[in-house]
Design a protein around this motif. Structure first.
Motif, PDB file in Angstrom:
ATOM      1  N   TYR A 120       0.833  -1.202   0.000  1.00  0.00           N
ATOM      2  CA  TYR A 120       0.000   0.000   0.000  1.00  0.00           C
ATOM      3  C   TYR A 120       0.865   1.248   0.000  1.00  0.00           C
ATOM      4  O   TYR A 120       1.898   1.308   0.673  1.00  0.00           O
ATOM      5  N   SER A 121       0.429   2.274  -0.757  1.00  0.00           N
ATOM      6  CA  SER A 121       1.010   3.603  -0.635  1.00  0.00           C
ATOM      7  C   SER A 121      -0.039   4.629  -1.050  1.00  0.00           C
ATOM      8  O   SER A 121      -1.212   4.292  -1.218  1.00  0.00           O
ATOM      9  N   ASP A 122       0.372   5.875  -1.215  1.00  0.00           N
ATOM     10  CA  ASP A 122      -0.557   6.978  -1.427  1.00  0.00           C
ATOM     11  C   ASP A 122       0.007   7.947  -2.455  1.00  0.00           C
ATOM     12  O   ASP A 122       1.227   8.131  -2.537  1.00  0.00           O
ATOM     13  N   ALA A 123      -0.888   8.594  -3.211  1.00  0.00           N
ATOM     14  CA  ALA A 123      -0.485   9.538  -4.248  1.00  0.00           C
ATOM     15  C   ALA A 123      -0.242  10.942  -3.712  1.00  0.00           C
ATOM     16  O   ALA A 123      -0.114  11.891  -4.483  1.00  0.00           O
ATOM     17  N   ASP A 177       0.159   9.348   3.581  1.00  0.00           N
ATOM     18  CA  ASP A 177      -0.981   8.472   3.346  1.00  0.00           C
ATOM     19  C   ASP A 177      -2.029   8.709   4.435  1.00  0.00           C
ATOM     20  O   ASP A 177      -1.955   9.682   5.191  1.00  0.00           O
ATOM     21  N   SER A 180       3.837   8.562  -1.679  1.00  0.00           N
ATOM     22  CA  SER A 180       4.799   8.372  -2.771  1.00  0.00           C
ATOM     23  C   SER A 180       4.914   9.566  -3.702  1.00  0.00           C
ATOM     24  O   SER A 180       5.680   9.510  -4.669  1.00  0.00           O
ATOM     25  N   GLU A 228       7.821   8.511  -6.808  1.00  0.00           N
ATOM     26  CA  GLU A 228       7.174   7.405  -7.514  1.00  0.00           C
ATOM     27  C   GLU A 228       8.183   6.392  -8.054  1.00  0.00           C
ATOM     28  O   GLU A 228       8.029   5.183  -7.841  1.00  0.00           O
ATOM     29  N   LEU A 239      -0.027  -3.167  -6.012  1.00  0.00           N
ATOM     30  CA  LEU A 239       0.017  -1.906  -5.274  1.00  0.00           C
ATOM     31  C   LEU A 239      -1.380  -1.314  -5.174  1.00  0.00           C
ATOM     32  O   LEU A 239      -2.016  -1.027  -6.195  1.00  0.00           O
ATOM     33  N   TYR A 254      -3.060   2.020  -4.270  1.00  0.00           N
ATOM     34  CA  TYR A 254      -2.548   3.391  -4.258  1.00  0.00           C
ATOM     35  C   TYR A 254      -3.661   4.348  -3.878  1.00  0.00           C
ATOM     36  O   TYR A 254      -4.590   4.584  -4.634  1.00  0.00           O
ATOM     37  N   MET A 266       2.619   7.267 -11.081  1.00  0.00           N
ATOM     38  CA  MET A 266       2.938   5.970 -10.482  1.00  0.00           C
ATOM     39  C   MET A 266       2.756   4.841 -11.488  1.00  0.00           C
ATOM     40  O   MET A 266       3.494   3.849 -11.468  1.00  0.00           O
ATOM     41  N   TYR A 272      -1.812  -2.654 -10.530  1.00  0.00           N
ATOM     42  CA  TYR A 272      -1.988  -1.273 -10.073  1.00  0.00           C
ATOM     43  C   TYR A 272      -3.456  -1.034  -9.748  1.00  0.00           C
ATOM     44  O   TYR A 272      -4.300  -0.961 -10.642  1.00  0.00           O
TER      45      TYR A 272
END
Length: 413
Positions: free
Chosen positions: A111-114, A118, A125, A129, A144, A146, A166, A179
């Motif tokens: 998991y991550s965040d734009a 997060d 990220s 990226e 992932l 996102y 990303m 994705y």
């Protein structure tokens, strides 16, 4: 400025072959930690869940992604700018967890965040990226999720640009990584996200309730309040009335994770939940603690007939049939199938306040208008596990209970 950026990205996407497709020929299946565990995720949980997927037979049925949601990181990047796994929660690191999951024949998600941060204020990220995608590839991550919680800090950039960055980073990472966008349906992403993601959330987060939404949730797809962390099962289904025609192999509109097995629904409600997620081609990602799940909920998740509807070769979602439905009482959906002997699916759901009888004229169902279309077809009532005789002019359903869904698969004899 924002409009110019959006126009530029639109032209770029039109001029560039789709970045998505190969990993999402069918809706993904698996498990995610968030619904039940939130930030209380660790190596022991991920490994025990992976083994449980195998031991219960869920893995054999297609549930092959084991996805770590938010809470795996530390609050700061290292001196080289890399995200770091929390050493208390993951003492052997993410790569070791990936190796274990892969040894069972399963796949690992992260998991991550734009945004800059997060949802738990761990490092997102945005601006990293390429570095993060490369790190996930080194860890042998396969998926992932996102998120968009930190997006409010990046209002100078459109969501399309942040999420597209990303996508390119993943494609250039040296590893195929599924994705999954989690942007809560803002900016009508079914109109553009299919160009560079394998799945995309079409609404705000689901919460573990069958009927009751949290305050202010809009029940349709095309509205500004998509329902952050407060959408019920019935509202999620309602939103898909406008969106099911967008479903196609390569990129799937995601109705969020399954709440089956969380202890908040009746058996009928869980059957309805699972049936619609499958027929509408939403990903089937379990959100329950499968180390502590009831036999009845597990049996629902393992229903092969429903799973086959989800994973049908044609990849077409069922559509809402308003002319056959009665608003506030029952709704009818139908769509084509192409796997094996299965040729059509019909769902009749009672979401009113009393048991009902329903007469369904088959000539009003797309694909079954002509009598020749129905020749040689028989009916399987999936949840009753009953095969009945050949089709006639109508289907008669008696005493459909409140919250019950009748899933009828029309098959060649």
């Amino acid at each position: 400025m924002e409009l110019k950026v959006f126009k530029f990205l639109s032209l770029l996407l039109l001029a560039t072959p789709s970045l998505a497709g190969r990993l999402a020929k069918k809706p993904q299946m698996g498990w995610n930690s968030w619904n039940t565990f939130k930030y209380a995720v660790d190596e022991k949980l991920i490994k025990s869940t992976a083994m449980r997927l195998v031991d219960t037979g869920l893995a054999r049925l297609g549930y092959d992604y084991v996805n770590i949601d938010d809470g795996w990181q530390t609050y700061q990047r290292d001196s080289n700018g890399h995200q770091q796994a929390n050493a208390t929660k993951f003492p052997n690191g993410i790569k070791a967890v990936a190796d274990y999951v892969h040894s069972l024949g399963l796949k690992l998600g992260i998991y991550s965040d734009a945004g800059i941060y997060d949802c738990g204020f761990y490092p997102g990220s945005h601006g990293y990226e390429e570095l993060d995608a490369s790190l996930y590839a080194q860890w042998d991550v396969d998926y992932l999720k996102y998120d968009n919680c930190g997006g409010f800090q990046m209002n100078t950039l459109s969501a399309q640009e942040r999420f597209l960055r990303m996508s390119y980073a993943l494609k250039n990472s040296g590893r195929e990584i599924f994705y999954s966008l989690c942007e809560w349906g803002h900016q009508f992403r079914w109109l553009w996200a299919d160009q560079f993601s394998e799945s995309y959330r079409m609404s705000g987060d689901i919460h573990s309730a069958y009927r009751a939404d949290k305050s202010g949730v809009c029940t349709t797809a095309y509205c500004l309040n998509t329902g952050y962390a407060g959408v019920s099962d019935l509202t999620m289904i309602r939103k898909m009335r406008e969106l099911s025609p967008f479903q196609k192999p390569g990129a799937w509109a995601d109705m969020d994770m399954l709440e089956i097995g969380t202890g908040t629904m009746t058996e009928y409600q869980e059957q309805t939940h699972f049936s619609f997620w499958a027929a509408l081609k939403s990903p089937l990602i379990i959100g329950a603690d499968i180390n502590n799940i009831s036999d009845s909920s597990l049996a629902i998740l393992k229903n092969k007939d429903i799973i086959s509807i989800s994973q049908d070769d044609l990849g077409r979602a069922a559509n809402y049939l308003p002319e056959l439905s009665e608003e506030g009482e029952y709704q009818i959906w139908a769509g084509p199938l192409s796997s094996g002997r299965s040729r059509h699916v019909i769902l009749v759901q009672n979401y009113g306040s009393k048991a009902i009888n329903v007469t369904l004229p088959l000539a009003s169902v797309s694909g079954l208008e002509k009598r020749a279309d129905r020749t040689g077809l028989v009916i399987r009532d999936v949840w009753a596990s009953v095969d009945s005789g050949k089709l006639g002019e109508t289907i008669e359903l008696k005493n459909v209970e409140v919250d019950q869904v009748k899933v009828l698969v029309l098959k060649k004899r």
